[in-house]
Design a protein around this motif. Structure first.
Motif, short mmCIF file in Angstrom:
data_model
loop_
_atom_site.label_atom_id
_atom_site.label_comp_id
_atom_site.label_asym_id
_atom_site.label_seq_id
_atom_site.Cartn_x
_atom_site.Cartn_y
_atom_site.Cartn_z
N HIS A 126 0.82 -1.21 0.00
CA HIS A 126 0.00 0.00 0.00
C HIS A 126 0.86 1.26 0.00
O HIS A 126 0.48 2.26 -0.60
CB HIS A 126 -0.97 0.00 1.18
CG HIS A 126 -2.05 -1.02 1.03
ND1 HIS A 126 -2.98 -0.97 0.01
CD2 HIS A 126 -2.34 -2.12 1.74
CE1 HIS A 126 -3.80 -1.99 0.11
NE2 HIS A 126 -3.43 -2.71 1.14
N SER A 127 2.02 1.23 0.64
CA SER A 127 2.86 2.43 0.67
C SER A 127 3.44 2.73 -0.70
O SER A 127 3.79 3.85 -0.99
CB SER A 127 3.98 2.29 1.71
OG SER A 127 4.92 1.33 1.30
N LEU A 128 3.53 1.72 -1.56
CA LEU A 128 4.02 1.95 -2.91
C LEU A 128 2.95 2.59 -3.79
O LEU A 128 3.26 3.25 -4.77
CB LEU A 128 4.48 0.62 -3.53
CG LEU A 128 5.17 0.67 -4.87
CD1 LEU A 128 6.43 1.55 -4.80
CD2 LEU A 128 5.54 -0.70 -5.35
N ASN A 129 1.66 2.43 -3.41
CA ASN A 129 0.57 2.95 -4.23
C ASN A 129 0.71 4.44 -4.53
O ASN A 129 0.33 4.89 -5.61
CB ASN A 129 -0.78 2.70 -3.56
CG ASN A 129 -1.20 1.26 -3.68
OD1 ASN A 129 -0.62 0.48 -4.43
ND2 ASN A 129 -2.20 0.89 -2.92
N SER A 130 1.23 5.22 -3.59
CA SER A 130 1.35 6.65 -3.83
C SER A 130 2.37 6.97 -4.91
O SER A 130 2.39 8.07 -5.44
CB SER A 130 1.72 7.37 -2.53
OG SER A 130 3.00 6.94 -2.10
N GLU A 131 3.21 6.01 -5.24
CA GLU A 131 4.22 6.20 -6.28
C GLU A 131 3.74 5.68 -7.64
O GLU A 131 4.51 5.65 -8.58
CB GLU A 131 5.52 5.49 -5.88
CG GLU A 131 6.11 5.99 -4.58
CD GLU A 131 6.57 7.44 -4.64
OE1 GLU A 131 6.83 7.97 -5.74
OE2 GLU A 131 6.65 8.06 -3.57
N ILE A 132 2.50 5.25 -7.71
CA ILE A 132 1.94 4.76 -8.96
C ILE A 132 0.96 5.80 -9.47
O ILE A 132 0.09 6.24 -8.74
CB ILE A 132 1.24 3.40 -8.75
CG1 ILE A 132 2.25 2.37 -8.25
CG2 ILE A 132 0.57 2.93 -10.04
CD1 ILE A 132 1.64 1.08 -7.78
N THR A 133 1.14 6.20 -10.73
CA THR A 133 0.29 7.22 -11.32
C THR A 133 -0.28 6.72 -12.65
O THR A 133 0.16 5.70 -13.16
CB THR A 133 1.08 8.52 -11.57
OG1 THR A 133 2.16 8.23 -12.47
CG2 THR A 133 1.63 9.10 -10.29
N ILE A 134 -1.22 7.45 -13.17
CA ILE A 134 -1.77 7.13 -14.49
C ILE A 134 -1.13 8.11 -15.48
O ILE A 134 -1.20 9.33 -15.30
CB ILE A 134 -3.30 7.29 -14.52
CG1 ILE A 134 -3.96 6.39 -13.47
CG2 ILE A 134 -3.85 7.00 -15.91
CD1 ILE A 134 -3.71 4.91 -13.64
N HIS A 135 -0.52 7.58 -16.50
CA HIS A 135 0.10 8.39 -17.54
C HIS A 135 -0.28 7.80 -18.89
O HIS A 135 -0.04 6.62 -19.15
CB HIS A 135 1.62 8.43 -17.38
CG HIS A 135 2.29 9.33 -18.36
ND1 HIS A 135 3.04 8.85 -19.40
CD2 HIS A 135 2.30 10.69 -18.48
CE1 HIS A 135 3.51 9.86 -20.12
NE2 HIS A 135 3.06 10.98 -19.57
N GLU A 136 -0.92 8.59 -19.73
CA GLU A 136 -1.38 8.17 -21.05
C GLU A 136 -2.22 6.89 -20.96
O GLU A 136 -2.07 5.96 -21.74
CB GLU A 136 -0.19 7.98 -21.99
CG GLU A 136 0.55 9.28 -22.27
CD GLU A 136 1.74 9.12 -23.20
OE1 GLU A 136 2.03 8.00 -23.66
OE2 GLU A 136 2.39 10.15 -23.45
#
Length: 140
Positions: free
Chosen positions: A6-16
């Motif tokens: 869950h702590s890694l989730n903040s480092e995942i974004t949506i791009h294209e």
């Protein structure tokens, strides 16, 4: 899943339209130097098709002294690229991540075995759905 995932989730974004993380986030999360993560990505033994689909080279401008800046390379990485890359890492934090990843697969497979109705398993939006055919003992 564990707090680690869950702590890694903040480092995942949506791009294209795709969920991605970056080599910068990976280096930070696993306490590695960025240059070592970049070298690892460049030395992966995956196919060129897999590499181009899952690792996108980017450049960012990093401020240095006196208001100057320099270009710094990094990669945007898809989920598949992330898993391929991280499975080659070692260390306690990486081992814990791998165990959590495996435990989640085990949990989902156990749920599939318990499900007589073959209805879709309700997940948390981060789950992988696997179909298990009891007659052939195959996962699809």
């Amino acid at each position: 899943m564990s707090d680690m995932i869950h702590s890694l989730n903040s480092e995942i974004t949506i791009h294209e339209g795709r969920a991605v993380t970056t080599s910068i986030a990976v280096a930070s999360f696993f306490n590695k130097q960025l240059k070592h993560v970049l070298a690892k990505i460049q030395s992966l033994k995956c196919s060129s098709g897999f590499t181009s689909a899952n690792f996108s080279a980017q450049v960012q401008h990093v401020g240095i002294c006196n208001g100057a800046s320099r270009e710094s390379k990094y990669y945007e990485i898809t989920k598949n690229g992330f898993v391929f890359l991280v499975m080659g890492f070692t260390g306690k934090k990486t081992a814990a991540f791998k165990e959590t990843y495996i435990a989640e697969f085990d949990r989902m497979e156990a749920e599939l075995h318990r499900s007589e109705s073959r209805e879709i398993i309700q997940g948390d939006g981060h789950s992988l759905l696997i179909h298990f055919d009891r007659k052939t003992n195959q996962i699809s």
